[in-house]
Scaffold this motif. Structure first.
Motif, PDB file in Angstrom:
ATOM      1  N   VAL A   1       0.825  -1.207   0.000  1.00  0.00           N
ATOM      2  CA  VAL A   1       0.000   0.000   0.000  1.00  0.00           C
ATOM      3  C   VAL A   1       0.860   1.258   0.000  1.00  0.00           C
ATOM      4  O   VAL A   1       0.615   2.207  -0.751  1.00  0.00           O
ATOM      5  N   GLU A   2       1.891   1.262   0.841  1.00  0.00           N
ATOM      6  CA  GLU A   2       2.724   2.460   0.936  1.00  0.00           C
ATOM      7  C   GLU A   2       3.477   2.714  -0.366  1.00  0.00           C
ATOM      8  O   GLU A   2       3.642   3.877  -0.781  1.00  0.00           O
TER       9      GLU A   2
ATOM     10  N   LEU B   1       3.416  10.929   4.519  1.00  0.00           N
ATOM     11  CA  LEU B   1       3.243   9.484   4.660  1.00  0.00           C
ATOM     12  C   LEU B   1       4.392   8.874   5.462  1.00  0.00           C
ATOM     13  O   LEU B   1       4.187   8.007   6.323  1.00  0.00           O
ATOM     14  N   ILE B   2       5.626   9.328   5.184  1.00  0.00           N
ATOM     15  CA  ILE B   2       6.781   8.829   5.923  1.00  0.00           C
ATOM     16  C   ILE B   2       6.667   9.192   7.400  1.00  0.00           C
ATOM     17  O   ILE B   2       6.918   8.358   8.288  1.00  0.00           O
ATOM     18  N   ALA B   3       6.279  10.438   7.672  1.00  0.00           N
ATOM     19  CA  ALA B   3       6.137  10.879   9.058  1.00  0.00           C
ATOM     20  C   ALA B   3       5.042  10.106   9.774  1.00  0.00           C
ATOM     21  O   ALA B   3       5.196   9.700  10.935  1.00  0.00           O
TER      22      ALA B   3
ATOM     23  N   GLY C   1      13.166  -2.138   6.462  1.00  0.00           N
ATOM     24  CA  GLY C   1      12.121  -2.475   5.495  1.00  0.00           C
ATOM     25  C   GLY C   1      11.424  -1.247   4.951  1.00  0.00           C
ATOM     26  O   GLY C   1      11.134  -1.154   3.755  1.00  0.00           O
ATOM     27  N   THR C   2      11.170  -0.283   5.829  1.00  0.00           N
ATOM     28  CA  THR C   2      10.501   0.952   5.408  1.00  0.00           C
ATOM     29  C   THR C   2      11.367   1.754   4.445  1.00  0.00           C
ATOM     30  O   THR C   2      10.886   2.244   3.410  1.00  0.00           O
ATOM     31  N   LEU C   3      12.648   1.904   4.773  1.00  0.00           N
ATOM     32  CA  LEU C   3      13.546   2.662   3.907  1.00  0.00           C
ATOM     33  C   LEU C   3      13.685   2.010   2.534  1.00  0.00           C
ATOM     34  O   LEU C   3      13.687   2.691   1.505  1.00  0.00           O
TER      35      LEU C   3
ATOM     36  N   ALA D   1       9.980   2.727  -4.276  1.00  0.00           N
ATOM     37  CA  ALA D   1       8.840   3.471  -4.830  1.00  0.00           C
ATOM     38  C   ALA D   1       9.262   4.857  -5.316  1.00  0.00           C
ATOM     39  O   ALA D   1       8.831   5.308  -6.384  1.00  0.00           O
ATOM     40  N   ILE D   2      10.111   5.530  -4.547  1.00  0.00           N
ATOM     41  CA  ILE D   2      10.571   6.866  -4.942  1.00  0.00           C
ATOM     42  C   ILE D   2      11.424   6.786  -6.205  1.00  0.00           C
ATOM     43  O   ILE D   2      11.272   7.590  -7.134  1.00  0.00           O
TER      44      ILE D   2
END
Length: 237
Positions: A173-174, A193-195, A216-218, A224-225
């Motif tokens: 989703v992110e 969204l990151i915050a 995992g988030t990074l 995606a970026i």
């Protein structure tokens, strides 16, 4: 159809064949058995057929056959790479880079000649094909890439009471949201969204779990970026 547009459609064919037209069980069977895998010959047919169909040109048949044949050989020998002490941890990256390099070289050789007219009029722009490709990459392929990076760096999943596959779904989703925001130029929304995720996910006192989630988030946001910027640049050029 230009060389770049043809290359993009071939990358779409590869992504479909390697990630969407086989499940984890069949992929693991190929990785373990190689040429002895009962699925490998069907995978060869799928790769060749998709490459030919998405070229939209009858004269592309020999390129599609070469792409399928080399794909068959690389996947068939992958178990030997997996068992290598030196190359084992690089198996996924070697496999994918070889496939993409072969597609690039063969497509360039074909485009350098005199391609035939497409059997279907190509009425959609190259930018749409790029959006489709990147949209596919941020889903299942990105999940697999992140998992392989974790495996490469020997990062194990910490004990957790979270719902099964919840992290995978959140990642999907992110990435969809970040990719969409980047393409439409809403960079502020990406920061928000990151915050927001940082507030929601990093309140756990378990340092190992927090580090796992952070990595995992990074990776997820980075993929995606990166794809979003490539797509946005192509669209606006």
């Amino acid at each position: 159809m230009t060389f770049i547009h043809l290359l993009i459609t071939q990358f779409i064919a590869h992504t479909l064949a390697d990630y969407y037209f086989q499940n984890d069980r069949l992929a693991n069977q190929k990785n373990q058995l190689g040429f002895r895998s009962s699925f490998l010959k069907y995978h060869f047919i799928i790769v060749t057929a998709l490459s030919f169909l998405l070229s939209f040109q009858t004269s592309f048949w020999w390129v599609a056959l070469l792409i399928g044949s080399t794909h068959y050989i690389i996947d068939g020998t992958k178990p030997y790479i997996n068992r290598s002490r030196i190359l084992g941890k690089y198996a996924f990256f070697i496999d994918q880079n070889l496939h993409l390099l072969i597609i690039l070289v063969l497509t360039w050789i074909y485009a350098s000649g005199k391609p035939s007219m497409p059997w279907v009029p190509i009425i959609w722009p190259m930018e749409l094909s790029m959006v489709i490709l990147c949209g596919m990459l941020i889903l299942k392929p990105a999940n697999i890439l992140i998992k392989e990076i974790f495996k490469f760096y020997e990062i194990s999943v910490p004990g957790t009471g979270d719902l099964p596959n919840a992290g995978k779904l959140i990642g999907l989703v992110e990435r969809i949201l970040v990719f969409t925001f980047i393409v439409i130029g809403e960079f502020q929304a990406v920061g928000f969204l990151i915050a927001a995720k940082s507030i929601l996910r990093f309140k756990n006192e378990d340092a190992s779990k927090s580090e796992y989630v952070l990595i995992g988030t990074l990776l997820s946001f980075g993929i995606a970026i990166f794809l979003g910027l490539i797509t946005m640049t192509l669209i606006r050029s």
